[in-house]
Design a protein around this motif. Structure first.
Motif, mmCIF file in Angstrom:
data_model
loop_
_atom_site.group_PDB
_atom_site.id
_atom_site.type_symbol
_atom_site.label_atom_id
_atom_site.label_comp_id
_atom_site.label_asym_id
_atom_site.label_seq_id
_atom_site.Cartn_x
_atom_site.Cartn_y
_atom_site.Cartn_z
ATOM 1 N N MET A 1 1.100 -1.325 -0.195
ATOM 2 C CA MET A 1 -0.056 0.517 -0.103
ATOM 3 C C MET A 1 0.939 1.336 -0.071
ATOM 4 O O MET A 1 1.838 1.402 1.095
ATOM 5 C CB MET A 1 -0.795 0.376 1.029
ATOM 6 C CG MET A 1 -1.915 0.772 1.218
ATOM 7 S SD MET A 1 -2.382 1.096 2.873
ATOM 8 C CE MET A 1 -1.486 1.600 3.948
ATOM 9 N N PRO A 2 1.025 2.146 -0.665
ATOM 10 C CA PRO A 2 1.517 3.604 -0.701
ATOM 11 C C PRO A 2 1.291 3.915 0.363
ATOM 12 O O PRO A 2 -0.198 4.113 0.623
ATOM 13 C CB PRO A 2 0.920 4.047 -2.503
ATOM 14 C CG PRO A 2 0.362 3.454 -2.882
ATOM 15 C CD PRO A 2 -0.103 1.976 -1.774
ATOM 16 N N GLU A 3 2.294 4.437 0.858
ATOM 17 C CA GLU A 3 1.764 5.391 2.281
ATOM 18 C C GLU A 3 1.136 6.691 1.942
ATOM 19 O O GLU A 3 0.746 6.694 3.314
ATOM 20 C CB GLU A 3 3.596 6.015 2.529
ATOM 21 C CG GLU A 3 4.167 4.719 2.630
ATOM 22 C CD GLU A 3 5.713 5.724 3.495
ATOM 23 O OE1 GLU A 3 6.306 7.373 3.189
ATOM 24 O OE2 GLU A 3 6.669 5.171 3.272
ATOM 25 N N THR A 4 0.713 7.524 0.842
ATOM 26 C CA THR A 4 -0.137 8.048 1.165
ATOM 27 C C THR A 4 -1.881 7.712 1.318
ATOM 28 O O THR A 4 -2.296 8.535 0.851
ATOM 29 C CB THR A 4 -0.335 8.971 -0.983
ATOM 30 O OG1 THR A 4 -0.071 8.550 -1.202
ATOM 31 C CG2 THR A 4 1.236 9.729 -0.661
ATOM 32 N N GLU A 5 -1.544 6.429 1.189
ATOM 33 C CA GLU A 5 -2.912 5.681 0.965
ATOM 34 C C GLU A 5 -3.359 6.240 2.584
ATOM 35 O O GLU A 5 -2.575 5.430 3.053
ATOM 36 C CB GLU A 5 -2.936 4.374 0.264
ATOM 37 C CG GLU A 5 -3.316 4.012 -1.067
ATOM 38 C CD GLU A 5 -3.574 3.580 -1.736
ATOM 39 O OE1 GLU A 5 -3.331 2.149 -1.222
ATOM 40 O OE2 GLU A 5 -4.057 3.141 -2.544
ATOM 41 N N ARG A 6 -4.916 6.217 2.613
ATOM 42 C CA ARG A 6 -5.557 6.305 3.604
ATOM 43 C C ARG A 6 -6.188 5.012 3.862
ATOM 44 O O ARG A 6 -6.506 4.246 2.588
ATOM 45 C CB ARG A 6 -5.915 7.240 4.427
ATOM 46 C CG ARG A 6 -5.305 8.636 4.242
ATOM 47 C CD ARG A 6 -6.061 9.907 3.719
ATOM 48 N NE ARG A 6 -7.043 9.564 5.044
ATOM 49 C CZ ARG A 6 -7.589 11.380 5.307
ATOM 50 N NH1 ARG A 6 -7.453 12.262 4.361
ATOM 51 N NH2 ARG A 6 -8.022 11.377 6.242
ATOM 52 N N ARG A 7 -6.572 4.539 4.889
ATOM 53 C CA ARG A 7 -7.143 3.093 5.384
ATOM 54 C C ARG A 7 -9.086 3.301 5.524
ATOM 55 O O ARG A 7 -9.543 4.390 6.393
ATOM 56 C CB ARG A 7 -6.477 2.862 6.069
ATOM 57 C CG ARG A 7 -4.927 1.800 5.981
ATOM 58 C CD ARG A 7 -4.168 1.406 7.140
ATOM 59 N NE ARG A 7 -3.015 1.537 6.786
ATOM 60 C CZ ARG A 7 -2.669 0.361 7.756
ATOM 61 N NH1 ARG A 7 -2.567 -0.204 8.649
ATOM 62 N NH2 ARG A 7 -1.052 0.693 6.999
ATOM 63 N N ALA A 8 -9.630 2.231 4.630
ATOM 64 C CA ALA A 8 -11.119 2.461 5.158
ATOM 65 C C ALA A 8 -11.406 1.061 5.128
ATOM 66 O O ALA A 8 -11.114 0.054 4.570
ATOM 67 C CB ALA A 8 -11.614 2.916 4.117
ATOM 68 N N LEU A 9 -12.412 0.889 6.365
ATOM 69 C CA LEU A 9 -12.823 -0.585 6.283
ATOM 70 C C LEU A 9 -14.401 -0.529 5.900
ATOM 71 O O LEU A 9 -14.875 0.248 6.232
ATOM 72 C CB LEU A 9 -13.008 -0.510 8.125
ATOM 73 C CG LEU A 9 -13.253 -2.192 8.445
ATOM 74 C CD1 LEU A 9 -12.496 -3.400 8.121
ATOM 75 C CD2 LEU A 9 -12.705 -2.327 10.000
ATOM 76 N N TRP A 10 -14.599 -1.438 4.897
ATOM 77 C CA TRP A 10 -16.081 -1.475 4.682
ATOM 78 C C TRP A 10 -16.715 -2.639 5.123
ATOM 79 O O TRP A 10 -15.934 -4.302 5.394
ATOM 80 C CB TRP A 10 -16.651 -1.889 2.498
ATOM 81 C CG TRP A 10 -16.128 -0.804 1.823
ATOM 82 C CD1 TRP A 10 -15.151 0.449 2.853
ATOM 83 C CD2 TRP A 10 -16.085 -0.123 1.530
ATOM 84 N NE1 TRP A 10 -15.297 1.722 1.872
ATOM 85 C CE2 TRP A 10 -15.497 1.658 0.330
ATOM 86 C CE3 TRP A 10 -17.065 -0.660 -0.446
ATOM 87 C CZ2 TRP A 10 -15.932 1.864 -0.524
ATOM 88 C CZ3 TRP A 10 -17.218 -0.257 -1.150
ATOM 89 C CH2 TRP A 10 -17.248 0.858 -1.009
ATOM 90 N N LEU A 11 -18.485 -2.690 5.149
ATOM 91 C CA LEU A 11 -18.592 -3.605 6.171
ATOM 92 C C LEU A 11 -19.874 -4.096 5.883
ATOM 93 O O LEU A 11 -20.925 -3.691 4.885
ATOM 94 C CB LEU A 11 -19.401 -2.802 7.529
ATOM 95 C CG LEU A 11 -18.538 -1.916 8.519
ATOM 96 C CD1 LEU A 11 -18.933 -1.300 8.897
ATOM 97 C CD2 LEU A 11 -17.033 -2.962 8.998
ATOM 98 N N VAL A 12 -19.562 -5.526 5.240
ATOM 99 C CA VAL A 12 -20.853 -6.283 4.169
ATOM 100 C C VAL A 12 -21.526 -6.980 5.419
ATOM 101 O O VAL A 12 -20.467 -7.984 5.247
ATOM 102 C CB VAL A 12 -20.389 -5.890 3.196
ATOM 103 C CG1 VAL A 12 -21.521 -6.862 2.344
ATOM 104 C CG2 VAL A 12 -19.647 -5.151 2.297
ATOM 105 N N PRO A 13 -22.542 -7.016 5.776
ATOM 106 C CA PRO A 13 -22.989 -8.284 6.541
ATOM 107 C C PRO A 13 -23.260 -9.520 5.905
ATOM 108 O O PRO A 13 -24.260 -10.599 6.990
ATOM 109 C CB PRO A 13 -24.131 -7.746 6.975
ATOM 110 C CG PRO A 13 -24.820 -6.469 6.907
ATOM 111 C CD PRO A 13 -23.471 -5.818 5.366
#
Length: 351
Positions: A1-13
């Motif tokens: 992952m490039p250092e400039t990328e931020r992180r998101a968590l997607w929730l799918v139930p």
């Protein structure tokens, strides 16, 4: 992952492949600019597809089958592992789990609404259940930092039914536009091939489609209708077709792309749709479409092109004469994910 990328968590139930799974697969395959996406979902078909396309997956007991307490624990653990700055939930169960799970103060909650209807009977068994869920949604929205709707009709329903006061960004589902597509006009209207891809349930109004098809057959006896899908009304719909004396094919679940390759027009007369992938795919592949004036259908095919399924004569005429829909009405997956990135940044104006 490039250092400039931020992180998101997607929730799918949910584990099976369906409309929301399609949205998640397309978005993560295309990529949200500037963001690395990890998906928390139960083990199953969606998790396998995500892994196959290289998306980071945390497969854990999460969703209605796991229960609220276990789902909350899975979410808390996934946030710690992923280091997510944004926790983005899809579908009501994930929204509720997210709202009532303690998250780090640095984490922001987002939601995308895929499935709300103005008619309570579409998704709820009773008015009491609908009222209770509306209250839950009103309360949970107090804990969210961003909200996305897949159509303007969806946004309007959220405001009306849940009294959402925060800005809601409208970002339609994106669909790839295959190269070399030409609108498939039937060589002979008499041999018109009509297709419905649908759950066989009351809100899809397949009975109206069969009745309109019976009118088409009076003028064009070689016209065909295929109703692909399964559901509780299959036997009733087969009996309705037999009673009208018209041959209707009910092949069950099929490969949508193959089915569309053998069709001239796709019909969808639902009581409500938010941003239907069936219609998006049909338009993208050059098919003609006949759709009800429900939810987000008008945004895809044009409100003036939609039909009233209770007007059988008009619906039958549309099955024969509906003009092609310009593909430039559609949002691409790249457009969709770029808009999601802008929403995360707070740049997208409220709609």
């Amino acid at each position: 992952m490039p250092e400039t990328e931020r992180r998101a968590l997607w929730l799918v139930p949910v584990a099976p492949l369906g409309g929301v799974a399609r949205h998640v697969l397309d978005a993560t395959r295309t990529g949200v600019p500037g963001w690395s996406i990890t998906v928390l979902c139960p083990e199953g078909a969606l998790a396998a597809r995500l892994r196959a396309q290289g998306t980071t997956v945390i497969a854990a007991p999460f969703g209605p089958d796991a229960g609220l307490r276990t789902s909350r624990r899975a979410l808390a653990a996934a946030v710690r592992v992923s280091g997510a700055e944004i926790v983005h939930s899809h579908l009501a169960y994930a929204d509720i789990v997210s709202a009532w799970t303690r998250l780090p103060r640095t984490a922001r909650r987002f939601t995308t609404e895929h499935g709300i209807a103005r008619d309570d009977g579409v998704y709820h068994r009773s008015s009491a259940q609908a009222g209770a869920m509306a209250l839950v949604h009103r309360l949970r929205f107090r804990r969210f930092d961003g909200a996305i709707a897949v159509s303007e009709a969806t946004r309007a329903a959220m405001v009306e039914k849940w009294r959402v006061r925060r800005p809601i960004v409208v970002i339609p589902n994106g669909v790839a536009l295959p190269d070399g597509v030409a609108v498939r006009e039937p060589a002979d209207v008499a041999g018109l091939r009509i297709l419905a891809l649908s759950r066989l349930s009351a809100e899809k109004r397949i009975d109206r489609l069969i009745e309109a098809y019976a009118l088409v057959r009076r003028e064009h006896p070689a016209a065909t209708l295929t109703v692909a899908g399964e559901g509780p009304l299959r036997g009733e719909l087969e009996a309705r077709a037999a009673g009208l004396g018209v041959p209707v094919a009910f092949p069950g679940f099929v490969d949508p792309e193959r089915a569309m390759a053998d069709a001239d027009v796709v019909a969808q007369l639902s009581v409500w749709e938010n941003c239907s992938y069936t219609l998006l795919d049909a338009v993208a592949r050059g098919l003609r479409v006949v759709a009800s004036r429900a939810g987000g259908n008008g945004a895809i095919v044009g409100r003036d092109r939609c039909v009233d399924p209770d007007d059988l004569a008009a619906t039958a005429a549309a099955l024969v004469t509906a003009p092609p829909v310009p593909r430039d009405r559609l949002t691409t997956p790249g457009d969709m994910t770029a808009a999601i990135a802008r929403a995360y940044a707070g740049e997208e104006p409220a709609c």
